[in-house]
Design an enzyme around this catalytic site. Structure first.
Site, short mmCIF file in Angstrom:
data_model
loop_
_atom_site.label_atom_id
_atom_site.label_comp_id
_atom_site.label_asym_id
_atom_site.label_seq_id
_atom_site.Cartn_x
_atom_site.Cartn_y
_atom_site.Cartn_z
N GLU A 296 2.01 9.77 -1.87
CA GLU A 296 1.37 8.51 -1.48
C GLU A 296 0.74 8.62 -0.10
O GLU A 296 -0.40 8.21 0.12
CB GLU A 296 2.40 7.37 -1.49
CG GLU A 296 1.80 6.01 -1.16
CD GLU A 296 0.67 5.68 -2.11
OE1 GLU A 296 -0.47 5.47 -1.63
OE2 GLU A 296 0.91 5.64 -3.32
N ASP A 300 -3.34 8.38 0.58
CA ASP A 300 -3.91 7.32 1.41
C ASP A 300 -4.77 7.89 2.53
O ASP A 300 -5.90 7.43 2.77
CB ASP A 300 -2.79 6.46 2.02
CG ASP A 300 -2.04 5.63 0.99
OD1 ASP A 300 -2.54 5.47 -0.12
OD2 ASP A 300 -0.95 5.13 1.33
N SER A 497 -2.84 2.45 -5.84
CA SER A 497 -2.56 2.82 -4.46
C SER A 497 -3.68 3.66 -3.87
O SER A 497 -3.78 3.78 -2.65
CB SER A 497 -1.23 3.56 -4.35
OG SER A 497 -1.29 4.80 -5.02
#
Length: 580
Positions: A296, A300, A497
Site C-alpha cells: 500500500e 501510494d 487505494s
C-alpha cells in the site's frame, strides 16, 4: 431537505434531527442515554471517584471473534499499570456549519478562523481537570482541538468510566491482532460535559484496512504505469506539481528510498522528494510486508510521485487505531506549508466506527477544506456490501464523509502508448474484488448532491437517502492494474487505494495551475452535472455494477461522476473561478 420519492437507502439507521449542526454532533454511535445525575468513576470508591456524565457517540460493541486474555498477554493488574496515551477532542470555539472558507493570502495560504479551533478557556479547563485527576497532558494542539492525555490504564479507565481488557480479535484486514478492548459507552468528568466530544485510543483495535489487490502473476492482462494513466486521463499539460505538497496517510508498512529510485528511474523521470513523518510513535518500517502494508505504501507513493514528480510527498505513518488515524489527518492538515491534497487509502465500513470517531474525523476534513486542502479517499474494494456479512449495503468511511472526495474504481482497456480507450466499465470481479460505493447511513445528502439519483438492483432510480459514494473514479481492477515496485519486486496492483493517490496528484497539478489549494471540490464539479448527463471535466462510466448499485448516465453509486479528463476539469475550475 425536500422529500423526494422513492428513497433509496442502505440499511436502517437513525438520522440526526433535521437542522442539527452535523459538525458539533458526536454522531450516532449507539451511546448510552445521558442521565441528569452524574455518577462516580467505575473504578473509584463512591466518595472519591470523579463525577462522570456519559459521552454521546462513544458506545462500541465487541471486536469480531474476540478472545479475551490470550496466552502471553498481561494480567489485568499488569494491564492497568501500563502507561498509555489517548487523544481527547474538544468542541469548536463557535464555528457555524457551512461557513465560507477564509480567503487566501498573497502567498495562496489560508488561516483557519479562531472559531474553528478550541476555545482557550476549554483547553485550560480540560488540562486542569485531567491533571487534577492525576493524568498528564503531554500535548496540546488547540487548532485541531486535540489533547494527548497520558496515564496508567487504570487511572484513565477511572477518568473515562470504562473497563479495558486484552483480547485477540480479527481486524478489518481479516488478520488477527492483540489489543486493548472495551465495550459500551465512555463517560467524562462532569466539569467537561459538552466540552469533550471524543476520547480515542483507550480501545486500540485496528480501525481500517487498505483496499488493494495483487494481480495473479500469470494473468497476462494489460497493466499501466502512472505515466500511461496521465495520458489516458489527459492530465493537464505544463503541470508537474511544482510548489505543491501531497500528504499521504499510512497506518502501517514503509518504503525504502532504493525502491523509489529504481522505480522512477525505470519510468525515465526524476522522482519527487519524499519525507516520512511519524505520528504517535509510528515510524517508516520498510521491507517487512511486501504483500501487505508495504504494498500500500509503495503504491501510494509511486502513483502520486510519478504523476506529480515535482511535488513534495509527505508520508504520515500512524498506528492503525482510531486515535492514530485522526492524529495523522490532523497533523497533515495543520502542517506548514499546507498540502494541496491528502490521500487516504485506508478505511472500513462506516458503521464499524464509533459515532464520536466518525465525527472527529469529519471535523478534521472540514478543517482541511477550510485551509484549501482536498482530501481524497478510497471508496473500498468489496462492492456495495463493503465486506459486511449482514446482507445489507454499506458505505466505506472516511470516503462517506461529505468533506472527502470519494474515489471509486473501474476496469480499463486502453492503449498505454496513445491513451486511446477501448472500454472502461465498473470494476466488479466478485464481492471481494469490486469497487465500493453506495449510500451513507451516517451523513445526510449534501446540497451539491440534491439533484442526483441512484439505481439499485431492486429499482427504480430514486433520490439517495444519504450522502452518495463515490464522487469520482479511475482504474482500480487489478487485472488492468498499476505497475509498481515493492520491496525490490516489480508487480501489478489494483484497488481503489490506487485511485486516491492518482486523484491527489491530479489535484496537486490543478492547484499548481490555479495558484493555490482547491479545498472541497464537490460544489464545483457537481455544479455542471444534470441528472442523466455527464459532468463537464469527466468521461462518464455507464456500464456495470458493484453488487446492488448500477452505473447510469450521470452520477452513480459505482463510479460517481466518472473518470477525469484532467485538462477539461482544469477549464471547468478556471471558468468557475472567473464566473465567481
Amino acid at each position: 431537505m425536500p422529500v423526494q420519492e422513492p428513497p433509496v437507502e442502505g440499511h436502517d439507521a437513525q438520522e440526526p434531527a433535521a437542522g442539527a449542526p452535523r459538525e458539533h454532533q458526536p454522531g450516532s454511535g449507539g451511546a448510552e442515554p445521558a442521565t441528569d445525575t452524574p455518577r462516580r468513576g467505575r473504578h473509584a470508591a463512591a466518595a472519591s471517584g470523579p463525577e462522570l456524565v456519559p459521552l454521546p457517540g462513544s458506545s462500541r460493541g465487541p471486536a469480531p471473534q474476540a478472545l479475551h486474555r490470550p496466552a502471553g498477554t498481561p494480567t489485568q493488574d499488569e494491564l492497568y499499570k501500563q502507561e498509555i496515551t489517548v487523544t481527547v477532542v474538544l468542541r469548536r470555539a463557535g464555528a457555524e456549519p457551512g461557513a465560507a472558507a477564509p480567503p487566501a493570502g498573497p502567498d495562496g495560504t489560508r488561516t483557519l478562523p479562531a472559531a474553528y479551533a478550541a476555545d482557550p478557556a476549554d483547553v485550560e479547563l480540560a488540562t486542569r481537570t485531567f491533571t487534577g485527576l492525576g493524568a498528564t497532558v503531554v500535548e496540546v494542539d488547540a487548532a485541531s482541538r486535540r489533547l494527548r492525555v497520558a496515564g496508567p490504564v487504570g487511572l484513565l479507565c477511572e477518568i473515562f468510566g470504562t473497563e479495558l481488557d486484552t483480547v485477540s480479535s480479527v481486524g478489518p484486514n481479516n488478520e488477527s491482532a492483540t489489543h486493548r478492548h472495551r465495550t459500551g459507552g465512555l463517560s467524562v468528568p462532569a466539569t467537561l460535559d459538552g466540552v469533550v466530544t471524543a476520547v480515542l485510543g483507550l480501545d486500540d483495535r485496528p480501525s481500517a484496512r487498505a483496499p488493494f489487490h495483487f494481480a495473479p502473476a500469470a494473468a497476462g492482462n494489460v497493466s499501466y504505469t502512472p505515466l500511461d494513466l496521465g495520458r489516458i486521463y489527459n492530465f493537464p499539460g505544463g503541470t508537474d506539481g511544482t510548489g505543491q505538497v501531497v500528504a499521504i496517510i499510512e497506518l502501517g508498512g514503509g518504503f525504502g528510498q532504493a525502491d523509489l529510485d529504481e522505480y522512477f528511474s525505470g519510468l525515465g523521470i526524476t522522482g519527487p522528494t519524499v519525507q516520512a513523518v511519524g505520528v504517535d510513535g509510528a515510524v517508516n518500517v520498510p521491507g517487512g510486508d511486501p504483500q501487505g502494508a508495504d504494498g500500500e505504501v509503495l503504491l501510494d507513493i509511486e502513483v502520486a510521485g510519478a504523476l506529480a514528480p515535482r511535488a513534495t510527498l509527505k508520508v504520515y505513518f500512524a498506528p492503525n487505531t482510531d486515535a492514530g488515524f485522526l492524529d495523522a489527518v490532523a497533523t497533515a492538515t495543520h502542517a506548514a506549508p499546507a498540502p494541496a491534497a491528502i490521500s487516504i487509502s485506508w478505511g472500513q465500513s462506516e458503521d464499524q466506527w464509533t459515532g464520536q470517531a466518525r465525527t472527529a474525523m469529519d471535523n478534521a476534513f472540514i478543517d482541511a477544506g477550510m485551509l484549501g486542502i482536498t482530501v481524497t479517499a478510497a471508496a473500498g474494494d468489496n462492492g456495495s456490501a463493503d465486506a459486511q456479512g449482514d446482507g445489507q449495503n454499506h458505505a466505506d468511511f472516511p470516503a462517506s464523509s461529505p468533506h472527502v472526495l470519494a474515489c471509486g474504481g473501474t476496469r480499463l482497456e486502453a492503449d498505454p502508448a496513445t491513451g486511446q480507450v477501448a472500454s472502461e466499465t465498473v470494476w466488479n470481479e466478485s464481492s471481494s474484488s469490486a469497487t465500493g460505493g453506495g449510500v451513507s447511513d451516517a451523513f445526510p445528502l449534501p446540497d451539491w448532491q440534491q439533484h442526483v439519483t441512484v439505481l439499485a438492483a431492486k429499482g427504480p432510480a430514486g433520490t439517495p437517502s444519504g450522502r452518495g459514494v463515490p464522487d469520482v473514479a479511475a482504474v482500480a481492477d487489478p487485472q488492468t492494474g498499476y505497475r509498481v515496485r515493492v520491496d525490490g519486486t516489480d508487480m501489478v496492483i489494483g484497488g481503489t487505494s490506487a485511485v486516491a493517490p492518482l486523484w491527489a496528484a491530479l489535484v496537486a497539478r490543478l492547484a499548481q495551475s490555479r495558484g493555490g489549494g482547491l479545498g472541497l471540490l464537490q460544489p464545483a464539479i457537481y455544479a455542471g452535472e444534470t441528472d442523466g448527463q455527464a459532468a463537464p471535466g469527466f468521461r462518464d462510466i455507464t456500464g456495470g455494477n458493484n453488487g446492488s448499485y448500477h452505473a447510469t448516465p450521470g452520477w452513480d453509486a459505482c463510479t460517481g461522476l466518472g473518470v477525469p479528463d484532467g485538462a477539461a476539469l482544469l477549464a471547468v475550475l478556471s471558468a468557475g473561478t472567473a464566473a465567481g
